[in-house]
Design an enzyme around this catalytic site. Structure first.
Site, PDB file in Angstrom:
ATOM      1  N   GLU A 416      16.474 -68.996  -8.151  1.00  0.00           N
ATOM      2  CA  GLU A 416      16.302 -69.526  -9.504  1.00  0.00           C
ATOM      3  C   GLU A 416      16.446 -68.470 -10.601  1.00  0.00           C
ATOM      4  O   GLU A 416      15.496 -68.155 -11.312  1.00  0.00           O
ATOM      5  CB  GLU A 416      14.960 -70.256  -9.603  1.00  0.00           C
ATOM      6  CG  GLU A 416      14.964 -71.449  -8.676  1.00  0.00           C
ATOM      7  CD  GLU A 416      13.731 -72.318  -8.755  1.00  0.00           C
ATOM      8  OE1 GLU A 416      12.611 -71.785  -8.828  1.00  0.00           O
ATOM      9  OE2 GLU A 416      13.880 -73.545  -8.737  1.00  0.00           O
ATOM     10  N   GLU A 492      15.671 -75.841  -0.068  1.00  0.00           N
ATOM     11  CA  GLU A 492      14.285 -76.313  -0.211  1.00  0.00           C
ATOM     12  C   GLU A 492      14.344 -77.828  -0.213  1.00  0.00           C
ATOM     13  O   GLU A 492      15.206 -78.413  -0.864  1.00  0.00           O
ATOM     14  CB  GLU A 492      13.659 -75.832  -1.524  1.00  0.00           C
ATOM     15  CG  GLU A 492      13.411 -74.340  -1.563  1.00  0.00           C
ATOM     16  CD  GLU A 492      12.773 -73.863  -2.883  1.00  0.00           C
ATOM     17  OE1 GLU A 492      12.048 -74.646  -3.528  1.00  0.00           O
ATOM     18  OE2 GLU A 492      13.027 -72.706  -3.240  1.00  0.00           O
TER      19      GLU A 492
HETATM   20  C1  GAL Z   1      11.424 -74.475  -6.359  1.00  0.00           C
HETATM   21  C2  GAL Z   1      11.203 -72.994  -6.263  1.00  0.00           C
HETATM   22  C3  GAL Z   1      10.022 -72.630  -5.410  1.00  0.00           C
HETATM   23  C4  GAL Z   1       8.849 -73.473  -5.768  1.00  0.00           C
HETATM   24  C5  GAL Z   1       9.202 -74.906  -5.590  1.00  0.00           C
HETATM   25  C6  GAL Z   1       8.093 -75.838  -5.979  1.00  0.00           C
HETATM   26  O1  GAL Z   1      12.090 -74.790  -7.506  1.00  0.00           O
HETATM   27  O2  GAL Z   1      12.337 -72.346  -5.787  1.00  0.00           O
HETATM   28  O3  GAL Z   1       9.730 -71.285  -5.595  1.00  0.00           O
HETATM   29  O4  GAL Z   1       8.503 -73.264  -7.086  1.00  0.00           O
HETATM   30  O5  GAL Z   1      10.268 -75.230  -6.432  1.00  0.00           O
HETATM   31  O6  GAL Z   1       6.916 -75.617  -5.333  1.00  0.00           O
END
Ligand code: GAL
Length: 975
Positions: A416, A492
């Site tokens: 990010e 993620e």
């Molecule tokens: C993503 C980020 C993570 C964490 C997650 C939400 O956007 O890469 O570090 O913030 O969201 O828990």
């Protein structure tokens, strides 16, 4: 104090540069015959509120240390009684003015006096090595300044031979919480300053290598491993098991067993140079993208991954070796095969364990600038050439340190950071230095620098489109064409915050259907809850805002598959089931069982198989069965004679399980890898229908079979000898989960918010009619929130036979319901003595419509207290799925039985009300009351993953629609 003019040079901690004085990065290794001295332990410490500290006097040998305290290295001072931790997700907790930092800049001075061991060699160089310091350090040895560095989760070394003495060395380190580097370290986690990884002294004998690079590829066509070790000094490479004895720089090609996460075959070797013999652990494997698919050793890899931050509730990111091993063992035990080191390189020993135990690793650089999104990415460091040297330094420190680990298959530029030329510079440097691995970056949707089309939290629908290669094109045809060549990764997904994540099985189906979809990494491994105690002595886990932070993001830091104490949450149990690498399915009607090996590399030769047959939850027989070993991707169907349903009436359930046939380094023989249940129901012949009991009225009550009702309200007050604390009645509320509440950017579908706005947490029950006829009692009611005309018309029809009391509920919504219901069912309460629950249905843990894969049909028994899932922020939890019957008993065995009549129900029991659960912000706020509250639900709304990603899929939403259901209550007599 004077204000520096605009163009005055910035102090080192505000310079957007990598620092000064540290040596070039090199590979880390655990074992060699060169001496090392650990400088871990208790250090003298003091904390100052600003970067100026209290002068530099402390760096001198004779410095006066009165007023100093002690801290443990490695560690974070804020977790050792100095200052406090702070949690923000995206926001920087200081004004955005890169590279400047605020005057309030907690600064820790550390001091440690040490002698060299008596046998420390006199010849050669010595390196002082820091594995990790957050966020900026300045270092002196014996009064001589060695330099300064930024890059918190990266190693830094200084040559100290010239200033080191045999005795009385004074090492002084000044650590600033904030530095220019903090702008590059905006990861979603606690801000935890300090020397949080080891400090050590490494002897470098004359003729010892400065660095070495092990190239160990695998040619899957020829079955050959190719080994070449580059080293800056001449040396020999020995791998006795392979008969290899080779000069550095030369290549050997020999038949080997390749390394994979599933079969982590390592060969012991040595690099022998004039000055040092060091241990090599060599894993032969080749990885890369071929024809749009990421492959290892020629085969497609499916990542069953998890994002791991380094976290221990007591020590923060200072994680000991045992905890690292525990993490990996737990991952392996739960069928996880991959880890992304979000969002920084982990302690290097963690990667050794990944090599040894077998995990694919995406090693991510210590880089995130997410907070610049708050200012439309203005002055984003990754798009500002002044920062490029620091970015390249970070890339090099990651790659050089970790390049010799077979487990590391992908380098990730960071997380990010938006887009920028700095990222491209990093990618280019990495590709040149190590063309043997893939490069990943998610946050630039054009993917100029990534070998993966990578997304976070993409909904199922979008993943499916990408899987079919039918994604929306990018505006630029050239970039679009490039993206279409890339394999797809959900770097993620499935935000594991609180109750959930839901929808895992639906994602897995996509990963197993579309070649391009190579799996994903659940966000995230562990809740970062920090232990705290109330003044009354109640322990709980704290989260953002509990330490008086100016800005914070609450419990968004508790979004893991493990609770802070590393006990698995229901989400991890679900994930294990969903990603099982072997699938069992079958049909009791034909007695057949199909076994499919979904490993990418391993055969099933390591598995043994067991079956058990239960009727109505009672064990009938158990045994084992054989399945011929299957190669990766192979499947076989066999006929099992044990799978034939007997004629005896009842529900026959076969549980078929694949187990480890022998001990492994991460689990013992018998550990379960995969399972399924097959069900066949044999109907009993028609039973004589007992005559319904006739109700009778007397003195304000209605008696019906074993039950007594209030004649005015129609409420059930007594059943057999049991007096209810609250009569069963319609109930729809649940304490919104983090996923119900959703993230702030999801305005329209945050049902947890909409439910409360609508008033579903405060429904009014109006009884319109209580009527008694010859076969029962009917209560008509209207259940509705204030201030709207929406309602649920409810009809309760009670009848009784043979000591059983039957309730049939009919629900008819009125008005234009635009939101789903949280639940639809009954709530009742019993006196607290009835605290032992048993049931026949799904268990042993909780389940919801889209988190029910791991729920197993069986007879379960638990005290009500243990039916609770202790989410760090309390919320709906603990429902058991598919329940055929449930009982609540007291110590003498008396109580209440509730049996499904029409369809199985969801069963929940707790010692507090839903309203109390809803009101609690921390676990300590929940105290058992006088009653046991029981929910018997016809339906539940799904869970989804909306605390960051998509909500429940349409099939898991609980629409407000006409419904009916029935249950049978029986009073249980005690001893
Ligand atoms: C993503 C980020 C993570 C964490 C997650 C939400 O956007 O890469 O570090 O913030 O969201 O828990």
């Amino acid at each position: 104090m004077q204000t520096p003019s605009e163009d005055a040079p910035l102090p080192y901690y505000e310079a957007p540069s990598p620092g000064e004085g540290a040596l070039p990065a090199r590979a880390w290794y655990a074992d060699s015959d060169a001496a090392r001295l650990s400088l871990n332990g208790s250090w003298s410490f003091r904390l100052a509120p600003t970067a100026a500290g209290t002068g530099e006097e402390f760096t001198r040998e004779e410095a006066e240390l009165s007023g100093w305290g002690e801290v443990t290295v490695p560690g974070h001072w804020v977790l050792q009684g100095h200052g406090a931790p702070a949690y923000t997700n995206v926001n920087y907790p200081f004004p955005l003015d890169p590279p400047r930092v605020p005057d309030e800049n907690p600064t820790g001075d550390y001091r440690r006096v040490f002698d060299l061991p008596a046998d420390w060699p006199a010849e050669g160089e010595c390196l002082l090595r820091f594995e990790g310091v957050e966020s900026c350090a300045r270092v002196w040895l014996n009064g001589v300044e060695l330099g300064n560095f930024q890059g918190s989760r990266l190693a830094h070394e200084f040559a100290v031979g010239g200033v080191l003495r045999r005795e009385g060395n004074v090492l002084a380190v000044r650590v600033h919480q904030w530095s220019a580097g903090s702008y590059l370290e905006d990861q979603d986690m606690w801000w935890l300053p300090g020397i949080f990884r080891e400090v050590s002294l490494w002897h470098r004998p004359p003729g010892a290598p400065a660095d070495f690079f092990v190239h160990a590829g695998y040619d899957h066509v020829a079955g050959l491993g190719r080994l070449r070790v580059e080293c800056d000094v001449p040396g020999r490479v020995l791998v006795p098991e392979l008969g290899i004895e080779l000069a550095t720089g030369q290549e050997a090609a020999v038949p080997v067993e390749p390394w994979s996460a599933e079969c982590p075959r390592l060969y012991e070797g040595e690099l022998v140079t004039e000055g040092e013999r060091l241990r090599l652990r060599i894993g032969f494997r080749s990885v890369g993208v071929e024809d749009g698919v990421f492959k290892a050793n020629g085969r497609r890899v499916l990542f069953r991954g998890v994002n791991r931050h380094e976290f221990h509730p007591a020590t923060g990111r200072a994680v000991d070796l045992e905890t690292m091993r525990r993490d990996i063992v737990l991952m392996k035990q739960h069928n996880i095969n991959a880890v992304r080191t979000s969002h920084y390189p982990p302690h290097p020993a963690f990667l050794d364990l990944c090599d040894e135990l077998g995990l694919w690793v995406i090693d991510e650089c210590d880089l995130e600038t997410h907070g610049f999104t708050e200012v439309e990415w203005r002055r984003n460091p990754v798009d500002d050439a002044r920062w490029t040297p620091a970015l390249l330094d970070r890339a090099a420190r990651m790659v050089e340190r970790d390049k010799n680990h077979p487990s590391v298959v992908v380098w990730s530029l960071g997380n990010e950071c938006g887009a920028g030329a700095g990222l491209s510079a990093m990618a280019q440097w990495i590709r040149e230095r190590d063309p043997s691995r893939a490069v990943h970056y998610e946050n630039d949707r054009d993917y100029p620098d990534s070998d993966f089309y990578s997304r976070m939290y993409a909904p199922h629908e979008e993943v499916e489109l990408i899987g079919r290669r039918e994604e929306e094109p990018l505006p630029d045809p050239r970039l679009d064409a490039h993206r279409r060549t890339l394999p797809f990764l959900l770097v993620e997904y499935a935000h594991a915050m609180g109750n959930g994540p839901g929808g895992l099985a639906d994602y897995q189906r996509l990963f197993e259907t579309y070649e391009r979809c190579q799996g994903g990494f659940v966000w995230e491994w562990i809740d970062h809850g920090l232990p705290k105690r109330t003044p009354e002595g109640r322990d709980y886990y704290a989260y953002g805002g509990d330490f008086g932070e100016e800005l914070h993001d609450g419990n968004f830091v508790c979004d893991g598959l493990l609770f802070p104490d590393r006990t698995p949450s229901p989400g991890l149990i679900e994930y294990k089931k969903v990603i099982e690498p072997v699938r069992l399915s079958g049909d009791p009607a034909t007695g057949t069982l199909t076994v499919t090996n979904n490993h990418d590399f391993a055969t099933t030769a390591h598995l043994a198989y067991a079956w058990a047959h239960h009727t109505d939850g009672a064990l009938q027989a158990t045994g084992t069965f054989d399945v011929p070993p299957l190669g990766p991707g192979e499947s076989t169907t066999l006929t099992l004679k044990e799978l034939t349903a007997p004629d005896t009436p009842g529900e026959h359930v076969w549980t078929l399980r694949a187990l480890l046939a022998a001990d492994t380094p991460w689990a013992a023989e018998g550990h379960e890898i995969a399972w399924t249940q097959l069900v066949a129901t044999a109907e009993a012949g028609p039973a004589p229908t007992p005559a319904p009991a006739a109700p009778s009225r007397a003195a304000g009550v209605v008696r019906l079979g074993p039950a007594v009702f209030d004649a005015g309200t129609g409420a059930l007050t007594t059943l057999g000898g049991l007096r209810l604390s609250q009569a069963p009645r319609l109930d729809v509320w649940r304490a919104p989960t983090d996923n119900d509440l959703g993230a702030s950017w999801q305005q329209d579908t945050r049902f947890g918010v909409l439910w409360r706005e609508l008033g579903l947490h405060r429904m009014h029950h109006r009884v319109d009619e209580v009527s008694v006829d010859e076969s029962g009692l009917t209560v008509r009611a209207r259940v509705a929130p204030a201030a709207t005309d929406l309602a649920l018309r409810t009809r309760y029809r009670w009848s009784a036979t043979d000591g059983e009391l039957r309730l049939h509920v009919t629900v008819t919504p009125e008005g234009d319901w635009r939101v789903p219901l949280p639940r639809l069912g009954l709530r009742l309460a019993l006196p607290g003595a009835y605290g032992l629950a048993s049931w026949y249905g799904g268990g042993p843990g909780e389940a919801y419509p889209d988190t029910a894969a791991a729920s197993r049909l069986g007879r379960w028994e638990l005290p009500v207290d243990r039916m609770q899932t202790p989410y760090v922020r309390p919320q709906e939890n603990g429902a058991r799925a598919d329940v055929r019957w449930a009982e609540l008993r007291d110590a003498r065995g008396g109580g209440l039985r509730i049996a499904a009549d029409s369809a199985p129900f969801w069963f929940t029991a707790r010692r507090w009300t839903t309203e109390q659960l809803d009101a609690a912000e921390h676990t300590w706020e929940l105290t058992p009351g006088e009653e046991v509250w029981v929910n018997i639900d016809h339906a539940q709304h799904g869970i989804g993953s909306q605390s960051c990603g998509p909500g429940p899929l349409p099939q898991y939403r609980l629409a407000a629609a006409p419904a009916e259901f029935s249950v049978v209550f029986t009073g249980l007599a005690g001893a």
